[in-house]
Design a protein around this motif. Structure first.
Motif, mmCIF file in Angstrom:
data_model
loop_
_atom_site.group_PDB
_atom_site.id
_atom_site.type_symbol
_atom_site.label_atom_id
_atom_site.label_comp_id
_atom_site.label_asym_id
_atom_site.label_seq_id
_atom_site.Cartn_x
_atom_site.Cartn_y
_atom_site.Cartn_z
ATOM 1 N N ASP A 1 -5.518 -4.249 -5.937
ATOM 2 C CA ASP A 1 -4.622 -5.388 -6.125
ATOM 3 C C ASP A 1 -3.740 -5.109 -7.328
ATOM 4 O OD1 ASP A 1 -3.343 -7.802 -6.163
ATOM 5 O OD2 ASP A 1 -5.121 -9.008 -6.530
ATOM 6 N N ALA A 2 -2.675 -4.343 -7.102
ATOM 7 C CA ALA A 2 -1.854 -3.892 -8.220
ATOM 8 C C ALA A 2 -0.724 -4.843 -8.570
ATOM 9 C CB ALA A 2 -1.278 -2.516 -7.914
ATOM 10 N N ARG A 3 -0.122 -5.497 -7.606
ATOM 11 C CA ARG A 3 1.069 -6.305 -7.879
ATOM 12 C C ARG A 3 1.048 -7.613 -7.101
ATOM 13 N NH1 ARG A 3 4.870 -3.008 -10.545
ATOM 14 N NH2 ARG A 3 4.261 -0.851 -10.460
ATOM 15 N N THR B 1 -3.265 -4.086 -1.939
ATOM 16 C CA THR B 1 -2.541 -2.876 -1.587
ATOM 17 C C THR B 1 -3.315 -2.135 -0.504
ATOM 18 O OG1 THR B 1 -1.667 -2.664 -3.818
ATOM 19 C CG2 THR B 1 -1.667 -0.670 -2.470
ATOM 20 N N GLU B 2 -2.621 -1.798 0.587
ATOM 21 C CA GLU B 2 -3.252 -1.013 1.648
ATOM 22 C C GLU B 2 -3.067 0.473 1.403
ATOM 23 O OE1 GLU B 2 -1.977 -2.387 5.486
ATOM 24 O OE2 GLU B 2 -2.373 -4.471 4.934
ATOM 25 N N THR B 3 -1.847 0.848 1.000
ATOM 26 C CA THR B 3 -1.581 2.250 0.690
ATOM 27 C C THR B 3 -0.592 2.344 -0.474
ATOM 28 O OG1 THR B 3 0.276 2.445 2.238
ATOM 29 C CG2 THR B 3 -1.911 3.035 3.072
ATOM 30 N N PRO C 1 -6.638 2.443 -1.839
ATOM 31 C CA PRO C 1 -7.350 1.900 -2.997
ATOM 32 C C PRO C 1 -8.675 2.640 -3.230
ATOM 33 C CG PRO C 1 -6.431 0.121 -1.709
ATOM 34 C CD PRO C 1 -6.230 1.391 -0.914
ATOM 35 N N GLY C 2 -8.912 2.961 -4.491
ATOM 36 C CA GLY C 2 -10.107 3.698 -4.872
ATOM 37 C C GLY C 2 -9.897 5.198 -4.945
ATOM 38 N N LYS D 1 7.260 5.940 -5.912
ATOM 39 C CA LYS D 1 6.041 5.298 -5.412
ATOM 40 C C LYS D 1 6.392 4.110 -4.528
ATOM 41 C CE LYS D 1 3.679 6.349 -9.731
ATOM 42 N NZ LYS D 1 2.979 5.802 -10.894
ATOM 43 N N LYS D 2 5.688 4.030 -3.397
ATOM 44 C CA LYS D 2 5.882 2.909 -2.482
ATOM 45 C C LYS D 2 4.521 2.312 -2.145
ATOM 46 C CE LYS D 2 7.209 3.729 1.763
ATOM 47 N NZ LYS D 2 7.993 3.982 2.994
ATOM 48 N N GLU D 3 4.406 0.984 -2.358
ATOM 49 C CA GLU D 3 3.187 0.264 -2.011
ATOM 50 C C GLU D 3 3.376 -0.444 -0.678
ATOM 51 O OE1 GLU D 3 1.274 -1.035 -6.299
ATOM 52 O OE2 GLU D 3 2.252 -2.539 -5.086
#
Length: 159
Positions: free
Chosen positions: A42-44, A48-50, A91-92, A127-129
């Motif tokens: 959960d960055a933004r 986040t999936e990728t 994630p992870g 970077k693309k979320e």
């Protein structure tokens, strides 16, 4: 000083990188500082999936080498390892590794933090979320830029 900079799709092994650095430095270094960055779920403000990272081969490594040279000018360093992943990450997943060997812990800690702060703001990556159906190209945050700018202030950490 030995410097290893790698930009790669494959995961890395902290243990293998640590062991290789120890073999190179032998008993000459008194400290090794390490940072391993992970992709947050959960960055933004949403799950986040990728996280997809692109780079421009040659230019990215050159930008990282410039950052390492700045660290070398500030602290007595024996060895630096930077591994940064590109491609699609979940994630992870491990995304970045910074190892810094020096004669003393203060220099190793400060250089490691400096390198990470500058990697976040100066290294050439895109970077693309992706969150659900939405995807967004992201930039370094204000906090990232403030942290990096703090190294140019008189009396910056580790100076």
């Amino acid at each position: 000083m030995t410097v290893s900079i790698r930009v790669q799709r494959e995961d890395f092994s902290l243990a293998d990188e640590w062991t290789a650095l120890r073999a190179r430095t032998g008993t000459g270094s008194g400290a090794i500082a390490a940072f391993a960055g992970l992709v947050r779920e959960d960055a933004r403000g949403g799950p986040t999936e990728t996280l997809f990272l692109e780079h421009y081969p040659g230019m990215t490594e050159s930008s990282i080498a410039d950052i390492v040279r700045e660290a070398e000018e500030r602290w007595p360093l024996d060895d630096v390892v930077i591994v940064h992943r590109v491609g699609e990450l979940k994630p992870g997943d491990q995304i970045v590794l910074v190892l810094v060997a020096s004669g003393h812990r203060a220099a190793a800690f400060a250089a490691c933090e400096f390198l990470m702060d500058y990697l976040k703001t100066r290294a050439v990556f895109w970077k693309k979320e992706t969150r659900g159906a939405a995807s967004e190209w992201i930039r370094s945050t204000e906090d990232d830029f403030e942290r990096a700018a703090s190294w140019s202030e008189p009396g910056a950490a580790g100076d």
